[in-house]
Design an enzyme around this catalytic site. Sequence first.
Site, PDB file in Angstrom:
ATOM      1  N   LYS A  83       0.548   5.602  -6.617  1.00 13.66           N
ATOM      2  CA  LYS A  83       0.597   4.214  -6.150  1.00 13.66           C
ATOM      3  C   LYS A  83       1.723   3.501  -6.904  1.00 13.66           C
ATOM      4  CE  LYS A  83      -2.929   0.843  -4.915  1.00 13.66           C
ATOM      5  NZ  LYS A  83      -4.266   0.373  -5.284  1.00 13.66           N
TER       6      LYS A  83
HETATM    7  C1  E4P Z   1      -6.153  -1.448  -3.317  1.00 13.37           C
HETATM    8  O1  E4P Z   1      -5.324  -0.613  -3.155  1.00 13.37           O
HETATM    9  C2  E4P Z   1      -5.882  -2.748  -3.933  1.00 13.37           C
HETATM   10  O2  E4P Z   1      -5.446  -2.578  -5.230  1.00 13.37           O
HETATM   11  C3  E4P Z   1      -7.108  -3.600  -3.874  1.00 13.37           C
HETATM   12  O3  E4P Z   1      -7.657  -3.496  -2.571  1.00 13.37           O
HETATM   13  C4  E4P Z   1      -6.897  -5.020  -4.297  1.00 13.37           C
HETATM   14  O4  E4P Z   1      -8.061  -5.758  -4.022  1.00 13.37           O
HETATM   15  P1  E4P Z   1      -8.341  -7.208  -4.647  1.00 13.37           P
HETATM   16  O5  E4P Z   1      -7.431  -8.185  -4.009  1.00 13.37           O
HETATM   17  O6  E4P Z   1      -9.781  -7.460  -4.323  1.00 13.37           O
HETATM   18  O7  E4P Z   1      -8.104  -7.083  -6.122  1.00 13.37           O
END
Ligand code: E4P
Length: 216
Positions: A83
């Site tokens: 990522k």
């Molecule tokens: C996933 O890849 C993201 O990091 C995550 O969905 C972020 O979610 P949030 O906005 O609830 O922190």
Amino acid sequence: MKFFLDTADIADIKKYAAWGIVDGVTTNPSIIAKGGVNLEQRIKEIAEIVEGPISAEVISEDAEGMITEGRRIAKWDENVYVKVPMTSEGLKAVSVFSKEGIHTNVTLVFSVTQAVMAAKAGATLVSPFVGRLDDISEDEMQLIADIVHVFRNYGYDTQVLAASIRHPKHIVDCMMCGADIATMPPELFDKLASHPLTDKGLVAFLKDWEKVKDKQ
Ligand code: E4P
């Protein structure tokens, strides 16, 4: 649409994997910090439970650091996706990973142009953040619809992973827009699966069955 769990909690991952509906897992530094766990160890544990893609995020801000980290992360399991944040340094790293056959998930995407840049650099997945746009009254679903539309227009293989999902309506809307994947917190699976009329109907069926159970 594929459903990913947005968590590093092993108990939750095991619970919902048993339902047969977990296609992958996403993590980020905040999720790992919340669990207070070692990233490598936890990603390997998750890979024992879930067969699909598991995202582990780099924390370097420069491309060189991201590439070093990502190459190490990619060796943890064949299903691990690196990522990478949607920055110019991130694009450089994604371009290298793409040539090396390392799968990537470009995160913190908030516009169509960012999604296109990530796709052009060779990202496997792009993660537009639905909930964080909704939180500031932006039209989050228009973004998902637009990215899907543009990727189809130009035949990009990059898949759209709707992230930062907050509630069931987000999931339904993402499916209507044609998102490939949605990643969501574990408790959302319960909300997606349940309906008060199902519970009410089941109570009535079982109550009626009591009347004839001795005749079976
Ligand atoms: C996933 O890849 C993201 O990091 C995550 O969905 C972020 O979610 P949030 O906005 O609830 O922190």
